[in-house]
Write a protein that holds these residues in place. Sequence first.
Motif, PDB file in Angstrom:
ATOM      1  N   ILE A   1       0.832  -1.205   0.000  1.00 52.22           N
ATOM      2  CA  ILE A   1       0.000   0.000   0.000  1.00 52.22           C
ATOM      3  C   ILE A   1       0.870   1.260   0.000  1.00 52.22           C
ATOM      4  CG2 ILE A   1      -1.655   1.325   1.382  1.00 52.22           C
ATOM      5  CD1 ILE A   1      -2.860  -1.380   2.236  1.00 52.22           C
ATOM      6  N   ALA A   2       2.018   1.187   0.690  1.00 53.00           N
ATOM      7  CA  ALA A   2       2.946   2.328   0.688  1.00 53.00           C
ATOM      8  C   ALA A   2       3.439   2.627  -0.725  1.00 53.00           C
ATOM      9  CB  ALA A   2       4.130   2.042   1.609  1.00 53.00           C
TER      10      ALA A   2
ATOM     11  N   SER B   1      -8.326   8.142  -6.974  1.00 57.67           N
ATOM     12  CA  SER B   1      -8.970   6.920  -7.449  1.00 57.67           C
ATOM     13  C   SER B   1      -7.946   5.808  -7.666  1.00 57.67           C
ATOM     14  CB  SER B   1      -9.723   7.201  -8.754  1.00 57.67           C
ATOM     15  OG  SER B   1     -10.346   6.023  -9.223  1.00 57.67           O
ATOM     16  N   ASN B   2      -6.812   6.169  -8.261  1.00 57.69           N
ATOM     17  CA  ASN B   2      -5.756   5.187  -8.500  1.00 57.69           C
ATOM     18  C   ASN B   2      -5.284   4.565  -7.198  1.00 57.69           C
ATOM     19  OD1 ASN B   2      -2.794   4.313  -8.898  1.00 57.69           O
ATOM     20  ND2 ASN B   2      -3.497   4.628 -10.993  1.00 57.69           N
ATOM     21  N   PHE B   3      -5.147   5.397  -6.160  1.00 61.53           N
ATOM     22  CA  PHE B   3      -4.702   4.903  -4.857  1.00 61.53           C
ATOM     23  C   PHE B   3      -5.745   3.985  -4.221  1.00 61.53           C
ATOM     24  CE2 PHE B   3      -4.691   5.453  -0.197  1.00 61.53           C
ATOM     25  CZ  PHE B   3      -3.504   4.779   0.079  1.00 61.53           C
ATOM     26  N   ILE B   4      -7.007   4.394  -4.263  1.00 61.57           N
ATOM     27  CA  ILE B   4      -8.073   3.591  -3.671  1.00 61.57           C
ATOM     28  C   ILE B   4      -8.154   2.215  -4.322  1.00 61.57           C
ATOM     29  CG2 ILE B   4     -10.586   3.375  -3.411  1.00 61.57           C
ATOM     30  CD1 ILE B   4     -10.689   6.439  -3.145  1.00 61.57           C
ATOM     31  N   ILE B   5      -8.178   2.208  -5.649  1.00 59.43           N
ATOM     32  CA  ILE B   5      -8.334   0.963  -6.382  1.00 59.43           C
ATOM     33  C   ILE B   5      -7.086   0.088  -6.243  1.00 59.43           C
ATOM     34  CG2 ILE B   5      -8.791  -0.052  -8.639  1.00 59.43           C
ATOM     35  CD1 ILE B   5     -11.084   1.600  -7.342  1.00 59.43           C
ATOM     36  N   GLY B   6      -5.919   0.697  -6.445  1.00 56.50           N
ATOM     37  CA  GLY B   6      -4.677  -0.065  -6.366  1.00 56.50           C
ATOM     38  C   GLY B   6      -4.437  -0.632  -4.983  1.00 56.50           C
ATOM     39  N   SER B   7      -4.728   0.146  -3.943  1.00 65.87           N
ATOM     40  CA  SER B   7      -4.520  -0.314  -2.574  1.00 65.87           C
ATOM     41  C   SER B   7      -5.448  -1.474  -2.221  1.00 65.87           C
ATOM     42  CB  SER B   7      -4.748   0.827  -1.581  1.00 65.87           C
ATOM     43  OG  SER B   7      -3.777   1.833  -1.751  1.00 65.87           O
TER      44      SER B   7
ATOM     45  N   MET C   1     -11.364  -5.241  -5.797  1.00 69.60           N
ATOM     46  CA  MET C   1     -11.008  -4.006  -6.477  1.00 69.60           C
ATOM     47  C   MET C   1     -12.120  -3.547  -7.410  1.00 69.60           C
ATOM     48  SD  MET C   1      -7.873  -3.255  -9.168  1.00 69.60           S
ATOM     49  CE  MET C   1      -8.566  -4.386 -10.394  1.00 69.60           C
ATOM     50  N   ALA C   2     -12.644  -4.470  -8.219  1.00 72.00           N
ATOM     51  CA  ALA C   2     -13.691  -4.122  -9.173  1.00 72.00           C
ATOM     52  C   ALA C   2     -14.960  -3.673  -8.455  1.00 72.00           C
ATOM     53  CB  ALA C   2     -13.978  -5.317 -10.080  1.00 72.00           C
ATOM     54  N   SER C   3     -15.279  -4.335  -7.350  1.00 70.11           N
ATOM     55  CA  SER C   3     -16.480  -3.974  -6.585  1.00 70.11           C
ATOM     56  C   SER C   3     -16.339  -2.585  -5.971  1.00 70.11           C
ATOM     57  CB  SER C   3     -16.730  -5.007  -5.480  1.00 70.11           C
ATOM     58  OG  SER C   3     -16.914  -6.303  -6.029  1.00 70.11           O
ATOM     59  N   LEU C   4     -15.169  -2.338  -5.358  1.00 69.87           N
ATOM     60  CA  LEU C   4     -14.946  -1.023  -4.744  1.00 69.87           C
ATOM     61  C   LEU C   4     -14.850   0.067  -5.803  1.00 69.87           C
ATOM     62  CD1 LEU C   4     -14.553   0.518  -2.121  1.00 69.87           C
ATOM     63  CD2 LEU C   4     -12.093   0.158  -2.357  1.00 69.87           C
ATOM     64  N   ALA C   5     -14.328  -0.279  -6.971  1.00 68.39           N
ATOM     65  CA  ALA C   5     -14.233   0.701  -8.055  1.00 68.39           C
ATOM     66  C   ALA C   5     -15.616   1.212  -8.443  1.00 68.39           C
ATOM     67  CB  ALA C   5     -13.540   0.078  -9.269  1.00 68.39           C
ATOM     68  N   VAL C   6     -16.579   0.300  -8.506  1.00 65.24           N
ATOM     69  CA  VAL C   6     -17.950   0.696  -8.835  1.00 65.24           C
ATOM     70  C   VAL C   6     -18.488   1.659  -7.783  1.00 65.24           C
ATOM     71  CG1 VAL C   6     -20.333  -0.130  -9.020  1.00 65.24           C
ATOM     72  CG2 VAL C   6     -18.487  -1.369 -10.169  1.00 65.24           C
ATOM     73  N   LEU C   7     -18.333   1.299  -6.513  1.00 62.86           N
ATOM     74  CA  LEU C   7     -18.876   2.118  -5.434  1.00 62.86           C
ATOM     75  C   LEU C   7     -18.153   3.456  -5.295  1.00 62.86           C
ATOM     76  CD1 LEU C   7     -19.389  -0.671  -2.732  1.00 62.86           C
ATOM     77  CD2 LEU C   7     -21.120   0.376  -4.203  1.00 62.86           C
ATOM     78  N   SER C   8     -16.805   3.413  -5.305  1.00 63.80           N
ATOM     79  CA  SER C   8     -16.045   4.650  -5.116  1.00 63.80           C
ATOM     80  C   SER C   8     -16.215   5.607  -6.287  1.00 63.80           C
ATOM     81  CB  SER C   8     -14.560   4.338  -4.899  1.00 63.80           C
ATOM     82  OG  SER C   8     -13.984   3.747  -6.046  1.00 63.80           O
ATOM     83  N   ASN C   9     -16.258   5.066  -7.491  1.00 63.89           N
ATOM     84  CA  ASN C   9     -16.444   5.924  -8.663  1.00 63.89           C
ATOM     85  C   ASN C   9     -17.851   6.511  -8.716  1.00 63.89           C
ATOM     86  OD1 ASN C   9     -14.041   6.078 -10.590  1.00 63.89           O
ATOM     87  ND2 ASN C   9     -14.098   3.903 -10.123  1.00 63.89           N
TER      88      ASN C   9
END
Length: 201
Positions: A66-67, A91-97, A127-135
């Motif tokens: 994550i760092a 967004s990149n950080f949220i999804i990648g982390s 990641m895909a699930s959180l991407a939908v929600l966060s986006n």
Amino acid sequence: MNQVSRSKSLSSTQVITRVAVLSAIAFILMFFQFPLAVIAPPFIQLDVSDVPGLIAGFAMGPLAGIAVEFFKNILHMLLQGTSTMGVGELSNFIIGSTLVGVSSVIYRRKRTYKTAIIALFAGTVCMASLAVLSNYFVVFPLYAKAMGLENIVAAGTAINGNITSLWTMMIYSILPFNLIKGLVMTIVTLLIYKKVSYLLH
């Protein structure tokens, strides 16, 4: 300083050095992007910059991974600048982390090839699930506001006629994009991890 303190200090220095090197590599990889024009609008592009984070997470634990995700985005904002008012980097950080954190937590329990596959699959789904929600709730509204876009959905409609709202854009564009992204990260990581992991141990 006793021997134990020296060992801890050396270990901490080594981890910091490895995280720094992998963050720099991840930052460089962010420059090599390509669009998935059939699925995603042009402002969403695919790169393999999460691979160094996955390698760090597998070798040194989820916090190290994550760092790497954090510092690569900081480097990108400081050295390259941001065209999205920091929204893209967030967004990149949220999804990648999410991908790195979930995958490395599972992998560290049992370091086998089979576990790595399971870990990366689980990381991709999360990641895909959180991407939908966060986006849907955060990133796209912020991006539209930052860029002065009145109708951000129009970019998706041009690709797929089924995209008629922000939610359908998540289902028909963001979800498949991130599933493909996870698959690419999985393949690349499985191909190179064992070949480079000895450098980190």
